[in-house]
Each structure stands twice: as structure tokens, then as C-alpha cells.
Design a protein around this motif. Sequence first.
Motif, PDB file in Angstrom:
ATOM      1  N   SER A  31      41.763 -86.183  77.211  1.00  0.00           N
ATOM      2  CA  SER A  31      40.805 -85.111  76.920  1.00  0.00           C
ATOM      3  C   SER A  31      41.509 -83.756  76.856  1.00  0.00           C
ATOM      4  N   ALA A  32      42.387 -83.493  77.822  1.00  0.00           N
ATOM      5  CA  ALA A  32      43.155 -82.247  77.811  1.00  0.00           C
ATOM      6  C   ALA A  32      44.031 -82.167  76.566  1.00  0.00           C
ATOM      7  N   ALA A  33      44.614 -83.302  76.172  1.00  0.00           N
ATOM      8  CA  ALA A  33      45.486 -83.326  74.997  1.00  0.00           C
ATOM      9  C   ALA A  33      44.724 -82.955  73.734  1.00  0.00           C
ATOM     10  N   GLN A  34      43.514 -83.505  73.565  1.00  0.00           N
ATOM     11  CA  GLN A  34      42.748 -83.210  72.359  1.00  0.00           C
ATOM     12  C   GLN A  34      42.347 -81.741  72.292  1.00  0.00           C
ATOM     13  N   VAL A  35      42.039 -81.146  73.437  1.00  0.00           N
ATOM     14  CA  VAL A  35      41.671 -79.722  73.448  1.00  0.00           C
ATOM     15  C   VAL A  35      42.887 -78.863  73.106  1.00  0.00           C
ATOM     16  N   VAL A  36      44.043 -79.170  73.675  1.00  0.00           N
ATOM     17  CA  VAL A  36      45.267 -78.417  73.350  1.00  0.00           C
ATOM     18  C   VAL A  36      45.531 -78.475  71.853  1.00  0.00           C
ATOM     19  N   LEU A  37      45.390 -79.667  71.274  1.00  0.00           N
ATOM     20  CA  LEU A  37      45.663 -79.824  69.844  1.00  0.00           C
ATOM     21  C   LEU A  37      44.640 -79.082  69.001  1.00  0.00           C
TER      22      LEU A  37
END
Length: 473
Positions: free
Chosen positions: A242-248
Motif C-alpha cells: 500500500s505504501a509502495a503504490q502511494v509513493v509511485l
Amino acid sequence: MRNRYKNPIARSLAMTLIIAFITGICPIASLAQTATVVDYTSAYSDALEYLAKGGTPSFGSVGGEWKVLALARSGYLSPEDNMFLDYYESIEGMVASVGSPMLNSSKPTENSRLILALTSIGRDARDVAGYDLTSPLSNFDYIKKQGINGAIFALLALGCRSEYSNSVIEQCLQFVLDREISGGGWSLGGGQADPDVTAMAIMAIAPYNKAQSAIGRGVQKLSEMQLDSGGYKSWGIENCESAAQVVLALSTIGIDANADKRFIKNGRSVLSALCEYRTGSGFAHIQGSGSNPMATEQAAYALCGYVRFVNGMSDLYNMNDVSFNSLPTVTASPAINNTSVPTAVPTASQTAALTNTPASFPTTAPSSVPTAVPTSVITTNPMSDSSAALTSVLDSSSVPTADLPSATATPPSVNAVIQPTITLDQANVETEKETPKTLLAFAVIGGIAGVISCIVGFVVRSKNKLSEEVKKQ
């Protein structure tokens, strides 16, 4: 009291106190919105190294296309790397075996995911084993079989290269916009906004002007959903992906995931929250667990998107910077020439050199071939009339004319030619060529040998009998 501050000295003192108060408070407020230093570069390197050591990717949502995307868009491996060449060869075989550009009749995301991966390594998705993988995505009814997820991934795939664009993009875009949740954000089934789906929707609709208002509301919703840890929950669990998708998503639309105050909570940015899932070799799905392939893949390509953003490069899914030219062609291993069948009949001298046999053989059948069945059976002792017996046997043999070699017969393989033996047919033909004098000589020699054998046998038996008599004494 009212006249106290009319005194210039009192006014100066009051202003000094006010300034001191403000300057004392403002740094505290500022520190509350500044993220801690994040070593994202080493975390990024760890993730890429983990993926590169995992072997050749294969078609699939884990260990497949997302792995290829991360390794290719990061530049960790070049499109000419053997890992990508082997991967593409396997994909060609898979597509050919399906026999259709539609890889799965109910999952358009299979096509979309593969289009993204192939494009990242410089392969044109419109020509894979002779099939155009983008063509099924021109059918909106097919795309929406997976609801908003199908539309999001189709937008990413068709939008990654200008050559892939088609008329269905407008339908997909409107489909996503129509499913925005009240208050901003998106989810798979409506209701409460989900950070993963919201982030992916933002990335998919980012290039289109009509979507900018919805993107703004989505960004605000992501800021509101951020936890005090700086991370995000999906389906009730705080996790790496979830954190990865927001960063991207933030990197795609030009927002710094480590500096924008809307995405810093208690001094912890969403980028720092993502890096806390680092295990030393890859990334964990939840903190405290071991390295997870899916989490590592998503962390790797999210960090790739962030690095591309801070370096002023095109975003992760905009692959118009990738060239389709000058890529090696995957070919089968060359055949070994020494196993091929000769196309010309070997000459007599060539045959002799290979087989150590006489340089010439008869190429036609004998003028006369015995065909009659012998009228009598040999009953006499061969040793008493060796010559007659041998001649009788030879005379009764027949040579089938159909098996004789021909000047126009198909040549044997190399393996057959190099055998240092003479075939039965050749022996039969040569036997028919023997003269009577030669046969008679063989018969005489055979008879003499038989007589000698009888004499030697008698002597040996006598000696053995004598020896047995001696042992009895």
C-alpha cells in the motif's frame, strides 16, 4: 493600563517578547512537518539485487511481469540481458501455445500486465509470436469484465506507448471517473476508499486533463488515510504494498513522497514508511516478517518511480523513451552439420576410404541366380566329404534380387556409411562371384583341419584318461 504601551520602550519590549514567542514556536511547527532522513537508495539497490538473483521471470503476477518492469525501468539490467532474452523466448512460446492475442477470456489484466513488461524491455507488444496483444484491449466489454481494475490496467497499458493508443481509452477513463467515491478516492467495490486502488487510479488517469479535479480529490483522500507511522492500511492491515503504490502515484503526478507536508505524519513520510519494510535483502509484506517476492517487486518499481521523479525522468509507466530498435532476435541453437544425411551418392573411392572395404562393389544382380530348392539333404559326415558338402550348401543359397544395391538407390546416412562392416547383401553378392577353384581350396583346407582336430582330440582324451588312472593310485 491602556497608556502603558504608549511608552516607546514598553512598546519595544512588547514587540521583542512577541517576536521571541513566534520564533520559538515556528521552528517546532516546522520540525513537525519535516521528514527524517531516508536512505532510500540502498533500499532500492537491495530490492533490485534480490529480484535479479531470483532467476528468469515467468508469466505471472508474481515473479513475472512486475519483476521485469522493475529491473528494466531501473536500468539494473539492459534489454539485451540474457534474463530478458530468455523471458521473451518463453513468452513467445506461451502466446503461440494459446493461439490467440487474448491470453485469458475473463482477465484482461493478463494482457495489460504483459504489455507493460514487454514494452519495458523494448519489445513491441503488437507483434509477439505474430499476435497483437493490444488488440483485445480495443473491446471495452472485455475490459470491464474485471470492473474498475480492468479499466485501470488497460489505461496504463494502452497509455504506456503512443503507438498503442486506441478509441477505447475514453471509455475506460470515463468508467474510472464515474466510480469515484463521494469525498474522493476509489475502491474495487465502492464504499470506503482504498489506498491501493486510489493510488492506481490516479496513475492511470494522470495524463488526461478532464481527470485533474478527481486526481486532486484523490490526493487529498490519500493524505487523510495516511497513518501516524507514515504508512497505509489496506483491508485492515498496514503493509508494504500500500505504501509502495502511494509513493509511485505521488511520483507520477510530481509530488515528492518524502517532502510534501501533506504526506508527512509525526516526522515520518510515506517514503520513509516504505523503506522500513526493508529486510536487508528484499522487502517484507508486513514489518517483522521475512522478504516477500510480491512486496519486493512493488517496492522496487515504486522506488524506481521515485528515483525517476527526483532525476527529472519520465514516469514509470510512460515508456515512450524506450526504443524498439536493434534488439537481438531469439533463435534456436544451430543444428550440428555432421548429423545431416548426404544428398549425393558416395563415390566408390569415398566409400572405400570410410569403410576400409574394396573400392568397388557390384551394382547389378548376377546374370543367373539359383532359384531351385535342393533335391537332397546332406546326410554324410562333412569331414569325410568336405568339398562336396560345402559346395552343396553354397549351391542351395539364394540371393533376393529386391535387396541388391542399385546405382540409383537412396544413399545411407553418414552413420551407416562409416560402419567398418560389409552388409549381408554385399557378402551374398561376393559369394556368388567366387570361382569353383577357390571354393574347392577352402573345402580341402577345411577337411585337413577336421582330420587334425580329430587326432588332437584323441591324444588329449588318452592323456586325460591316463592322468585319472594315476590319481586313483
